[in-house]
Design a protein around this motif. Structure first.
Motif, PDB file in Angstrom:
ATOM      1  N   PRO A  61      54.885   1.922 -50.113  1.00  0.00           N
ATOM      2  CA  PRO A  61      56.072   1.054 -49.757  1.00  0.00           C
ATOM      3  C   PRO A  61      55.451  -0.328 -49.221  1.00  0.00           C
ATOM      4  CG  PRO A  61      56.617   3.035 -48.915  1.00  0.00           C
ATOM      5  CD  PRO A  61      55.090   3.188 -49.180  1.00  0.00           C
ATOM      6  N   ALA A  62      54.262  -0.274 -48.751  1.00  0.00           N
ATOM      7  CA  ALA A  62      53.681  -1.607 -47.989  1.00  0.00           C
ATOM      8  C   ALA A  62      53.370  -2.441 -48.988  1.00  0.00           C
ATOM      9  CB  ALA A  62      52.826  -1.363 -47.133  1.00  0.00           C
ATOM     10  N   ASN A  63      53.078  -1.965 -50.292  1.00  0.00           N
ATOM     11  CA  ASN A  63      52.771  -2.687 -51.444  1.00  0.00           C
ATOM     12  C   ASN A  63      53.857  -2.968 -52.685  1.00  0.00           C
ATOM     13  OD1 ASN A  63      49.988  -2.764 -50.577  1.00  0.00           O
ATOM     14  ND2 ASN A  63      49.723  -0.790 -51.145  1.00  0.00           N
ATOM     15  N   GLN A  64      55.093  -2.949 -51.814  1.00  0.00           N
ATOM     16  CA  GLN A  64      56.157  -3.042 -53.062  1.00  0.00           C
ATOM     17  C   GLN A  64      57.385  -3.798 -52.135  1.00  0.00           C
ATOM     18  OE1 GLN A  64      57.859   1.102 -52.848  1.00  0.00           O
ATOM     19  NE2 GLN A  64      56.113   2.031 -53.966  1.00  0.00           N
ATOM     20  N   ASP A  65      57.625  -4.668 -53.079  1.00  0.00           N
ATOM     21  CA  ASP A  65      58.721  -5.756 -52.633  1.00  0.00           C
ATOM     22  C   ASP A  65      60.155  -5.328 -53.081  1.00  0.00           C
ATOM     23  OD1 ASP A  65      60.154  -8.014 -51.734  1.00  0.00           O
ATOM     24  OD2 ASP A  65      59.686  -9.101 -53.634  1.00  0.00           O
ATOM     25  N   ALA A  66      60.584  -4.812 -51.925  1.00  0.00           N
ATOM     26  CA  ALA A  66      61.953  -4.134 -51.946  1.00  0.00           C
ATOM     27  C   ALA A  66      62.783  -5.200 -51.713  1.00  0.00           C
ATOM     28  CB  ALA A  66      62.242  -3.230 -50.910  1.00  0.00           C
ATOM     29  N   ILE A  67      63.171  -5.834 -52.952  1.00  0.00           N
ATOM     30  CA  ILE A  67      64.306  -6.774 -52.996  1.00  0.00           C
ATOM     31  C   ILE A  67      65.546  -6.252 -53.091  1.00  0.00           C
ATOM     32  CG2 ILE A  67      65.042  -8.549 -54.776  1.00  0.00           C
ATOM     33  CD1 ILE A  67      62.510  -8.581 -56.172  1.00  0.00           C
ATOM     34  N   THR A  68      66.092  -5.328 -53.494  1.00  0.00           N
ATOM     35  CA  THR A  68      67.311  -4.644 -53.210  1.00  0.00           C
ATOM     36  C   THR A  68      67.247  -2.986 -53.400  1.00  0.00           C
ATOM     37  OG1 THR A  68      68.198  -4.347 -55.612  1.00  0.00           O
ATOM     38  CG2 THR A  68      68.699  -6.370 -54.300  1.00  0.00           C
ATOM     39  N   ASP A  69      68.110  -2.279 -53.303  1.00  0.00           N
ATOM     40  CA  ASP A  69      67.928  -0.736 -52.977  1.00  0.00           C
ATOM     41  C   ASP A  69      67.748  -0.516 -54.863  1.00  0.00           C
ATOM     42  OD1 ASP A  69      68.577  -0.463 -50.708  1.00  0.00           O
ATOM     43  OD2 ASP A  69      70.509  -0.124 -50.804  1.00  0.00           O
ATOM     44  N   LYS A  70      68.220  -1.291 -55.655  1.00  0.00           N
ATOM     45  CA  LYS A  70      67.868  -0.965 -57.092  1.00  0.00           C
ATOM     46  C   LYS A  70      66.818  -1.629 -57.975  1.00  0.00           C
ATOM     47  CE  LYS A  70      72.621  -0.297 -57.528  1.00  0.00           C
ATOM     48  NZ  LYS A  70      74.112  -0.352 -58.138  1.00  0.00           N
ATOM     49  N   VAL A  71      66.152  -2.559 -57.037  1.00  0.00           N
ATOM     50  CA  VAL A  71      64.873  -3.188 -57.602  1.00  0.00           C
ATOM     51  C   VAL A  71      63.776  -3.447 -56.634  1.00  0.00           C
ATOM     52  CG1 VAL A  71      64.008  -5.456 -58.627  1.00  0.00           C
ATOM     53  CG2 VAL A  71      66.281  -4.454 -59.183  1.00  0.00           C
ATOM     54  N   ILE A  72      62.888  -2.641 -56.796  1.00  0.00           N
ATOM     55  CA  ILE A  72      61.540  -2.556 -56.016  1.00  0.00           C
ATOM     56  C   ILE A  72      60.347  -2.845 -56.762  1.00  0.00           C
ATOM     57  CG2 ILE A  72      60.016  -1.450 -54.238  1.00  0.00           C
ATOM     58  CD1 ILE A  72      62.960   0.321 -53.632  1.00  0.00           C
ATOM     59  N   LEU A  73      59.899  -4.131 -56.704  1.00  0.00           N
ATOM     60  CA  LEU A  73      58.739  -4.403 -57.434  1.00  0.00           C
ATOM     61  C   LEU A  73      57.368  -4.102 -57.066  1.00  0.00           C
ATOM     62  CD1 LEU A  73      60.174  -7.879 -59.001  1.00  0.00           C
ATOM     63  CD2 LEU A  73      60.393  -5.606 -59.960  1.00  0.00           C
ATOM     64  N   SER A  80      51.818  -5.392 -66.276  1.00  0.00           N
ATOM     65  CA  SER A  80      52.917  -6.237 -65.715  1.00  0.00           C
ATOM     66  C   SER A  80      53.415  -5.530 -64.317  1.00  0.00           C
ATOM     67  CB  SER A  80      53.989  -6.219 -66.759  1.00  0.00           C
ATOM     68  OG  SER A  80      55.069  -6.906 -66.192  1.00  0.00           O
ATOM     69  N   LEU A  81      54.357  -6.259 -63.772  1.00  0.00           N
ATOM     70  CA  LEU A  81      54.961  -5.515 -62.706  1.00  0.00           C
ATOM     71  C   LEU A  81      55.938  -4.628 -63.049  1.00  0.00           C
ATOM     72  CD1 LEU A  81      56.335  -8.724 -60.847  1.00  0.00           C
ATOM     73  CD2 LEU A  81      54.151  -7.488 -60.463  1.00  0.00           C
ATOM     74  N   PHE A  82      56.404  -3.617 -62.335  1.00  0.00           N
ATOM     75  CA  PHE A  82      57.416  -2.516 -62.738  1.00  0.00           C
ATOM     76  C   PHE A  82      58.276  -2.310 -61.466  1.00  0.00           C
ATOM     77  CE2 PHE A  82      53.679   0.010 -61.263  1.00  0.00           C
ATOM     78  CZ  PHE A  82      54.309   0.860 -60.481  1.00  0.00           C
ATOM     79  N   ASN A  83      59.346  -1.542 -61.928  1.00  0.00           N
ATOM     80  CA  ASN A  83      60.220  -1.300 -60.713  1.00  0.00           C
ATOM     81  C   ASN A  83      60.355   0.263 -60.467  1.00  0.00           C
ATOM     82  OD1 ASN A  83      62.767  -0.932 -59.307  1.00  0.00           O
ATOM     83  ND2 ASN A  83      64.137  -1.514 -60.969  1.00  0.00           N
ATOM     84  N   VAL A  84      59.669   0.541 -59.079  1.00  0.00           N
ATOM     85  CA  VAL A  84      59.541   1.805 -58.651  1.00  0.00           C
ATOM     86  C   VAL A  84      60.856   2.660 -58.760  1.00  0.00           C
ATOM     87  CG1 VAL A  84      57.427   0.944 -57.587  1.00  0.00           C
ATOM     88  CG2 VAL A  84      59.481   1.323 -56.304  1.00  0.00           C
ATOM     89  N   VAL A  85      61.852   1.932 -58.509  1.00  0.00           N
ATOM     90  CA  VAL A  85      63.023   2.791 -58.487  1.00  0.00           C
ATOM     91  C   VAL A  85      63.352   3.502 -59.892  1.00  0.00           C
ATOM     92  CG1 VAL A  85      65.624   2.584 -58.243  1.00  0.00           C
ATOM     93  CG2 VAL A  85      64.442   1.266 -56.975  1.00  0.00           C
ATOM     94  N   SER A  94      59.241  -3.815 -68.915  1.00  0.00           N
ATOM     95  CA  SER A  94      59.195  -4.065 -67.414  1.00  0.00           C
ATOM     96  C   SER A  94      59.221  -5.302 -66.812  1.00  0.00           C
ATOM     97  CB  SER A  94      57.770  -3.293 -66.943  1.00  0.00           C
ATOM     98  OG  SER A  94      57.633  -1.916 -67.359  1.00  0.00           O
ATOM     99  N   PRO A  95      59.497  -5.501 -65.570  1.00  0.00           N
ATOM    100  CA  PRO A  95      60.258  -4.381 -64.789  1.00  0.00           C
ATOM    101  C   PRO A  95      61.778  -4.015 -65.105  1.00  0.00           C
ATOM    102  CG  PRO A  95      59.722  -6.305 -63.476  1.00  0.00           C
ATOM    103  CD  PRO A  95      59.409  -6.624 -64.611  1.00  0.00           C
ATOM    104  N   GLU A  96      62.102  -2.721 -65.208  1.00  0.00           N
ATOM    105  CA  GLU A  96      63.495  -2.368 -65.891  1.00  0.00           C
ATOM    106  C   GLU A  96      64.491  -2.816 -64.665  1.00  0.00           C
ATOM    107  OE1 GLU A  96      63.339   1.891 -66.241  1.00  0.00           O
ATOM    108  OE2 GLU A  96      62.329   1.897 -67.962  1.00  0.00           O
ATOM    109  N   GLY A  97      65.565  -3.023 -65.216  1.00  0.00           N
ATOM    110  CA  GLY A  97      66.609  -3.610 -64.393  1.00  0.00           C
ATOM    111  C   GLY A  97      66.225  -5.218 -64.268  1.00  0.00           C
ATOM    112  N   THR A  98      65.700  -5.916 -64.742  1.00  0.00           N
ATOM    113  CA  THR A  98      65.227  -7.331 -64.378  1.00  0.00           C
ATOM    114  C   THR A  98      65.280  -8.034 -65.763  1.00  0.00           C
ATOM    115  OG1 THR A  98      62.802  -7.344 -64.667  1.00  0.00           O
ATOM    116  CG2 THR A  98      64.209  -6.708 -62.607  1.00  0.00           C
ATOM    117  N   GLU A  99      65.294  -9.298 -65.971  1.00  0.00           N
ATOM    118  CA  GLU A  99      65.253 -10.170 -66.969  1.00  0.00           C
ATOM    119  C   GLU A  99      64.529 -11.466 -66.259  1.00  0.00           C
ATOM    120  OE1 GLU A  99      68.360 -10.470 -69.390  1.00  0.00           O
ATOM    121  OE2 GLU A  99      69.852 -11.371 -68.151  1.00  0.00           O
ATOM    122  N   TRP A 100      63.798 -12.249 -67.079  1.00  0.00           N
ATOM    123  CA  TRP A 100      63.016 -13.454 -66.486  1.00  0.00           C
ATOM    124  C   TRP A 100      63.272 -14.649 -67.274  1.00  0.00           C
ATOM    125  CZ3 TRP A 100      59.755 -12.489 -62.141  1.00  0.00           C
ATOM    126  CH2 TRP A 100      59.564 -11.253 -61.782  1.00  0.00           C
ATOM    127  N   ALA A 101      63.100 -15.640 -66.746  1.00  0.00           N
ATOM    128  CA  ALA A 101      63.211 -16.876 -67.717  1.00  0.00           C
ATOM    129  C   ALA A 101      62.238 -17.990 -66.751  1.00  0.00           C
ATOM    130  CB  ALA A 101      64.367 -17.545 -67.866  1.00  0.00           C
TER     131      ALA A 101
END
Length: 166
Positions: A61-73, A80-85, A94-101
């Motif tokens: 978990p120290a190497n994961q960015d817990a942005i919300t309970d549903k998205v931890i990068l 690429s990045l991925f969502n450990v949830v 990836s990361p699932e549950g996200t989209e980027w621009a």
């Protein structure tokens, strides 16, 4: 006389149990008002910096960015990045549950959202210094994010970025 009293009693009971046509049911109005959905949430709080060092364990978990309970990068040793949830490693979307621009939330109405890799034109090694908007799809949260570093070529998966908070 008893018949008249019975008829009067029956009339009163029937009148009290019938719903009048001019009665307004306010429960529907109240329920509808509570279902009104606000627009998207844009996080504009103070920025935080997240760093995953080269070869650091992505399951720690120290190497994961817990942005919300549903998205931890996080990121594995490459890719690429991925969502450990929802993922154990990065895939094409990836990361699932996200989209980027590419861009900032100031231009939200004109941005075209895609997977991280697609938003970076399949050149993740070139993301340092680039600004992106991260959309957390399920929560409908938009976050400004600028990559600081990206270790390329399977060298250990190190990366860092600065992002907005609530």
């Amino acid at each position: 006389m008893t018949s008249l009293i019975s008829l009067l009693t029956l009339s009163i009971l029937t009148a009290c149990s019938d719903k009048s046509d001019d009665t307004v049911d306010t429960s529907t109005t109240e329920d509808t008002a509570s279902e009104v959905v606000d627009g998207p949430t844009i996080w504009s709080g103070p920025n935080v910096t997240f760093t995953k060092e080269s070869s650091a364990d992505p399951t720690d978990p120290a190497n994961q960015d817990a942005i919300t309970d549903k998205v931890i990068l996080t990121r594995g040793l490459q890719g690429s990045l991925f969502n450990v949830v929802t993922e154990s490693s990065a895939g094409g979307s990836s990361p699932e549950g996200t989209e980027w621009a590419m861009g900032t939330t100031d231009d939200l109405d004109t941005l075209e959202f895609k997977s991280l890799k697609a938003a970076a034109d399949n050149r993740l090694k070139d993301v340092p210094g680039e600004s992106f908007v991260l959309h957390l799809i399920e929560e409908d949260i938009y976050i400004d994010l600028t990559f600081i570093s990206w270790e390329n070529g399977g060298g250990g998966g190190g990366f860092s970025y600065e992002r907005s908070t609530q």
